[in-house]
Scaffold this active site. Structure first.
Site, PDB file in Angstrom:
ATOM      1  N   HIS A  43      -5.569  -0.799   2.456  1.00 13.54           N
ATOM      2  CA  HIS A  43      -4.777   0.149   1.581  1.00 13.54           C
ATOM      3  C   HIS A  43      -5.441  -0.363   0.111  1.00 13.54           C
ATOM      4  CE1 HIS A  43      -2.249  -1.199   4.773  1.00 13.54           C
ATOM      5  NE2 HIS A  43      -1.884   0.737   5.046  1.00 13.54           N
ATOM      6  N   ASP A  58      -5.058  -3.340  -1.277  1.00 16.19           N
ATOM      7  CA  ASP A  58      -5.500  -5.039  -0.574  1.00 16.19           C
ATOM      8  C   ASP A  58      -6.969  -5.170  -1.122  1.00 16.19           C
ATOM      9  OD1 ASP A  58      -3.784  -4.142   1.403  1.00 16.19           O
ATOM     10  OD2 ASP A  58      -4.794  -2.867   3.043  1.00 16.19           O
TER      11      ASP A  58
END
Ligand code: XLS
Ligand code: CA
Ligand code: CA
Length: 444
Positions: free
Chosen positions: A99, A102
């Site tokens: 993501h 992240d």
């Protein structure tokens, strides 16, 4: 800097090995049914569970020991890239997923967040060029930040909708830049907490427009990866619109999106929806929409998403059976959307999690392939439906009959049913799992 210096490169040693840092069944270059294990399985490491999760839960503080956590902010993001590529190389995966949040911290503004992303994407790209690692899929996290409390593409607030669009736009640019094989939408907040304050029709219309705009933008910038929807029935919302594969498919068909999307099936989401993993794979396969897989498992004694590393061999056999029948996952793969337990807090546990997950699916592949070679279920199923190959059954199958003719048939025919032999078949599957029948192709 090295973060896993005490861990060797994980290699295949065979089923009898007692080396805890070796594969027992995953032999990447072994050929099965015309492809190598590596090609069938297309393993991917989830950036979030492996490099960002801290082991906290709603009742307890972080437990994970992660040497890169000595840093913070952008330094932490840079350190995670080092840790990630060291890990990828040692475990021998070809793909990873992430993501936006992240890989780089969110800034105070969208501009700042994008700037952070640009720097880290540059680092990732260099490492990918050096190592040959690939992105299986990336996605935008539209569920953690409070702005998404009412949803993202289904928010009641158009400014939030626009913010979500900007995040996905950026992720599509990154997908293009890094050559992602797929782009995933998981709608953690695309659902409702209370139906009493929800205009479901409007929310679904808005969601569909969002997807259409995403497709338009992908076309505009020349991103040719596969678009995927990842169903999940609930959590964090009470009800998520992409409840399961069937409801996602109905949505895609209604809004003219079915040709442009496939499904990313997660095992734990399947069981949360009250289905088995193989049910979701099977449904997607027969409808031509099986895109990719988040390989994990839930705990049936708990009602939430535990994202465990897959160790259930029976389930892996039935999953690989579907994947083989689908002739593989195309541009998809097996992404370990899985986290080590809170009590498995040492860095080496990240290796144990992936080793057992990869071995479980390699064994599943080997066993399922043997079952298919022997037509272990095929012949039974073919026989079970043989009635549709002749007489009135054939007429039903070719749509050449009517209620008049069927009534006439029913008046005259005697019904002869045959046993489903469920228990006998289960026993046969056990024999395959035990390796007592079939040509042993296990990598031992
Ligand atoms: C959460 C989901 C999520 C998606 C990607 O339950 O599994 O991690 O895979 O946003
Ligand atoms: Ca997932
Ligand atoms: Ca999950």
């Amino acid at each position: 800097m090295a973060y896993f210096s005490d861990i060797p490169e994980i290699r295949y040693e065979g089923g009898a090995s007692d080396n805890e840092f070796a594969f027992k069944y995953y032999n990447p270059d072994q050929t099965i049914g015309g492809k190598t294990m590596r090609e069938w399985l297309r393993f991917s490491v989830a950036y979030w569970h492996t490099f960002t999760m801290d082991g906290s839960d709603p009742f307890g503080a972080p437990t994970m020991q992660r040497p890169w956590d000595q840093y913070s902010g952008m330094d932490l993001a840079r350190a995670r890239v080092d840790a990630a590529f060291e890990f990828f190389q040692k475990i021998g995966s070809d793909y990873y997923c992430f993501h936006d949040v992240d890989i780089a911290p969110e800034g105070n503004t969208l501009k700042e967040s994008n700037k952070n992303l640009d720097e880290i994407v540059g680092l990732l790209k260099n490492r990918m060029d050096d190592t040959g690692m690939k992105v299986l899929w990336n996605t935008a996290n539209m569920f953690i930040h409070p702005r998404f409390m009412h949803g993202a593409a289904t928010s009641n607030n158009p400014d939030v909708y626009a913010y979500a669009a900007a995040k996905v736009k950026k992720q599509l640019e990154i997908a293009k830049e890094l050559g992602s094989e797929n782009y995933v939408f998981w709608g953690g907040r695309e659902g409702y907490e209370s139906l009493l304050i929800t205009d479901m029709g409007r929310e679904l219309d808005n969601l569909a427009s969002f997807y259409h705009m995403a497709l338009d933008y992908a076309k505009e910038i020349g991103f040719d990866g596969q678009f995927l929807i990842e169903p999940k029935p609930k959590e964090p919302t009470k009800h998520q619109y992409d409840y399961d594969t069937a409801s996602a498919y109905a949505f895609l068909q209604k809004y003219g999106l079915a040709d442009d999307f496939k499904i990313n099936i997660e095992a734990n989401h399947a069981t949360l929806a009250g289905h088995s993993f193989e049910h979701e794979l099977h449904y997607a396969r027969v409808n031509g929409i099986l895109g990719s897989v988040d390989a994990n498992q839930g705990d049936l004694l708990l009602g939430w998403d535990t994202d465990e590393f897959p160790t259930d061999l029976y389930s892996a056999v039935l999953a690989m059976y579907e994947i083989l029948k689908n002739d593989g996952l195309g541009r998809g793969g097996l992404n370990f959307d899985a986290k080590v337990r809170r009590t498995s807090f040492e860095p080496s546990d990240l290796f144990h999690g992936h080793i057992v997950g990869m071995d479980t699916f390699a064994l599943g592949l080997t066993i399922a392939h043997q079952m298919l070679e022997d037509r272990a279920l095929e012949d039974i199923i073919e026989k079970r439906y043989a009635g549709f190959e002749e007489g009135i059954g054939q007429k039903i199958a070719s749509k050449q009959t009517s209620f008049h003719e069927l009534e006439k048939h029913a008046m005259e025919a005697t019904i002869n049913l045959s046993s489903g032999r469920n228990e006998k078949i289960r026993g046969r599957i056990n024999q395959y799992i035990r390796g007592s029948v079939g040509v042993p192709t296990t990598a031992e």
